[in-house]
Design a protein around this motif. Structure first.
Motif, PDB file in Angstrom:
ATOM      1  N   TYR A   1     -92.362  81.933  -1.496  1.00 34.67           N
ATOM      2  CA  TYR A   1     -91.276  81.508  -2.369  1.00 34.67           C
ATOM      3  C   TYR A   1     -89.981  81.437  -1.572  1.00 34.67           C
ATOM      4  CZ  TYR A   1     -88.012  81.532  -6.292  1.00 34.67           C
ATOM      5  OH  TYR A   1     -87.017  81.222  -7.170  1.00 34.67           O
ATOM      6  N   ALA A   2     -89.243  80.357  -1.716  1.00 35.17           N
ATOM      7  CA  ALA A   2     -88.021  80.127  -0.941  1.00 35.17           C
ATOM      8  C   ALA A   2     -86.761  80.458  -1.731  1.00 35.17           C
ATOM      9  CB  ALA A   2     -87.986  78.689  -0.452  1.00 35.17           C
ATOM     10  N   GLY A   3     -86.886  81.185  -2.843  1.00 34.48           N
ATOM     11  CA  GLY A   3     -85.709  81.553  -3.635  1.00 34.48           C
ATOM     12  C   GLY A   3     -85.011  80.331  -4.211  1.00 34.48           C
ATOM     13  N   GLU A   4     -83.701  80.369  -4.253  1.00 34.97           N
ATOM     14  CA  GLU A   4     -82.933  79.263  -4.850  1.00 34.97           C
ATOM     15  C   GLU A   4     -83.046  77.968  -4.058  1.00 34.97           C
ATOM     16  OE1 GLU A   4     -81.429  78.962  -7.890  1.00 34.97           O
ATOM     17  OE2 GLU A   4     -82.496  80.844  -8.189  1.00 34.97           O
ATOM     18  N   GLN A   5     -83.477  78.018  -2.796  1.00 29.92           N
ATOM     19  CA  GLN A   5     -83.703  76.797  -2.017  1.00 29.92           C
ATOM     20  C   GLN A   5     -84.906  76.031  -2.539  1.00 29.92           C
ATOM     21  OE1 GLN A   5     -84.341  78.253   1.932  1.00 29.92           O
ATOM     22  NE2 GLN A   5     -82.164  78.419   2.400  1.00 29.92           N
ATOM     23  N   ASP A   6     -85.718  76.685  -3.349  1.00 34.06           N
ATOM     24  CA  ASP A   6     -86.979  76.121  -3.807  1.00 34.06           C
ATOM     25  C   ASP A   6     -86.817  75.130  -4.955  1.00 34.06           C
ATOM     26  OD1 ASP A   6     -89.801  76.284  -3.196  1.00 34.06           O
ATOM     27  OD2 ASP A   6     -90.068  77.103  -5.206  1.00 34.06           O
ATOM     28  N   LYS A   7     -85.666  75.135  -5.642  1.00 39.04           N
ATOM     29  CA  LYS A   7     -85.529  74.248  -6.803  1.00 39.04           C
ATOM     30  C   LYS A   7     -84.092  73.808  -7.018  1.00 39.04           C
ATOM     31  CE  LYS A   7     -87.470  77.436  -9.327  1.00 39.04           C
ATOM     32  NZ  LYS A   7     -88.041  78.255 -10.388  1.00 39.04           N
ATOM     33  N   THR A   8     -83.951  72.670  -7.695  1.00 38.91           N
ATOM     34  CA  THR A   8     -82.658  72.149  -8.117  1.00 38.91           C
ATOM     35  C   THR A   8     -82.644  72.156  -9.631  1.00 38.91           C
ATOM     36  OG1 THR A   8     -82.498  70.707  -6.183  1.00 38.91           O
ATOM     37  CG2 THR A   8     -81.136  70.131  -8.097  1.00 38.91           C
ATOM     38  N   ARG A   9     -81.704  72.842 -10.217  1.00 39.81           N
ATOM     39  CA  ARG A   9     -81.607  72.914 -11.679  1.00 39.81           C
ATOM     40  C   ARG A   9     -80.690  71.805 -12.185  1.00 39.81           C
ATOM     41  NH1 ARG A   9     -83.971  77.860 -12.691  1.00 39.81           N
ATOM     42  NH2 ARG A   9     -83.784  79.359 -10.994  1.00 39.81           N
ATOM     43  N   PHE A  10     -80.997  71.281 -13.392  1.00 42.28           N
ATOM     44  CA  PHE A  10     -80.168  70.245 -13.994  1.00 42.28           C
ATOM     45  C   PHE A  10     -80.224  70.368 -15.508  1.00 42.28           C
ATOM     46  CE2 PHE A  10     -84.310  68.536 -12.818  1.00 42.28           C
ATOM     47  CZ  PHE A  10     -84.740  67.873 -13.956  1.00 42.28           C
ATOM     48  N   GLU A  11     -79.396  69.603 -16.205  1.00 46.47           N
ATOM     49  CA  GLU A  11     -79.282  69.691 -17.659  1.00 46.47           C
ATOM     50  C   GLU A  11     -80.538  69.164 -18.355  1.00 46.47           C
ATOM     51  OE1 GLU A  11     -76.812  71.073 -19.589  1.00 46.47           O
ATOM     52  OE2 GLU A  11     -76.176  71.818 -17.617  1.00 46.47           O
ATOM     53  N   PRO A  12     -80.995  69.853 -19.395  1.00 51.55           N
ATOM     54  CA  PRO A  12     -82.182  69.390 -20.134  1.00 51.55           C
ATOM     55  C   PRO A  12     -81.857  68.219 -21.050  1.00 51.55           C
ATOM     56  CG  PRO A  12     -81.294  71.352 -21.157  1.00 51.55           C
ATOM     57  CD  PRO A  12     -80.472  71.111 -19.910  1.00 51.55           C
ATOM     58  N   VAL A  13     -82.907  67.561 -21.505  1.00 51.79           N
ATOM     59  CA  VAL A  13     -82.762  66.474 -22.465  1.00 51.79           C
ATOM     60  C   VAL A  13     -82.206  67.023 -23.774  1.00 51.79           C
ATOM     61  CG1 VAL A  13     -85.140  66.725 -23.308  1.00 51.79           C
ATOM     62  CG2 VAL A  13     -83.974  64.532 -23.552  1.00 51.79           C
ATOM     63  N   ASN A  14     -81.418  66.223 -24.452  1.00 50.12           N
ATOM     64  CA  ASN A  14     -80.908  66.582 -25.768  1.00 50.12           C
ATOM     65  C   ASN A  14     -82.077  66.522 -26.753  1.00 50.12           C
ATOM     66  OD1 ASN A  14     -79.566  66.509 -28.349  1.00 50.12           O
ATOM     67  ND2 ASN A  14     -77.705  65.958 -27.240  1.00 50.12           N
ATOM     68  N   LYS A  15     -82.195  67.510 -27.623  1.00 47.76           N
ATOM     69  CA  LYS A  15     -83.355  67.579 -28.532  1.00 47.76           C
ATOM     70  C   LYS A  15     -83.515  66.329 -29.401  1.00 47.76           C
ATOM     71  CE  LYS A  15     -84.170  72.478 -28.795  1.00 47.76           C
ATOM     72  NZ  LYS A  15     -84.534  73.587 -29.636  1.00 47.76           N
ATOM     73  N   ASN A  16     -82.436  65.654 -29.728  1.00 47.75           N
ATOM     74  CA  ASN A  16     -82.565  64.452 -30.572  1.00 47.75           C
ATOM     75  C   ASN A  16     -83.051  63.242 -29.772  1.00 47.75           C
ATOM     76  OD1 ASN A  16     -80.281  63.751 -29.161  1.00 47.75           O
ATOM     77  ND2 ASN A  16     -78.955  63.534 -30.946  1.00 47.75           N
ATOM     78  N   GLN A  17     -83.277  63.404 -28.459  1.00 45.78           N
ATOM     79  CA  GLN A  17     -83.789  62.320 -27.624  1.00 45.78           C
ATOM     80  C   GLN A  17     -85.245  62.554 -27.183  1.00 45.78           C
ATOM     81  OE1 GLN A  17     -80.643  62.549 -24.639  1.00 45.78           O
ATOM     82  NE2 GLN A  17     -79.881  60.573 -25.361  1.00 45.78           N
TER      83      GLN A  17
END
Length: 128
Positions: free
Chosen positions: A108-124
């Protein structure tokens, strides 16, 4: 996605040979023998983390995103379902108390392992 009710004869792999994480299904008769074996050391280069999730109990919605973080669609997984997350992005919402078993490459590479982003809006949401 390999649904809990999936059934086939013999052995079936769902991934190409060049995937760094392989997902297969085996249906073998009583008495069938897989001879003892070991896997040889083979140098492999892993560029992206692929993960397999087994939904042990509960229900979860999986949201799929493109490599450009654009929302594509969603689906619901239930107890016994298995999913291989190979490319693109994904997010989850537990629809009830859920136990998940996760298998992925390490280390596991810690925070280097992933890029976080905003989720889809539930109404979409687009459920498939």
């Amino acid at each position: 996605i390999l649904r809990a009710g999936y059934h086939a004869e013999n052995i079936q792999f769902f991934t190409p040979d060049d995937f760094s994480q392989q997902l297969g299904y085996m249906n073998r008769p009583n008495g069938y023998v897989i001879p003892p074996h070991m896997h040889n050391p083979v140098i492999r280069e892993i560029q992206y983390t692929k993960e397999v999730l087994l939904i042990k109990t509960g229900r979860v919605r999986v949201d799929f995103y493109s490599e450009d973080q654009e929302y594509l669609e969603s689906t619901i997984l239930e107890a016994g379902d298995v999913i291989l997350l190979a490319y693109g992005g994904h997010g989850f919402e537990m629809l009830e108390q859920t136990e998940i078993i996760e298998v992925k490459q390490g280390p596991y590479a810690g925070e280097q392992d992933k890029t976080r982003f905003e989720p889809v809006n539930k109404n979409q949401l687009k459920l498939r």
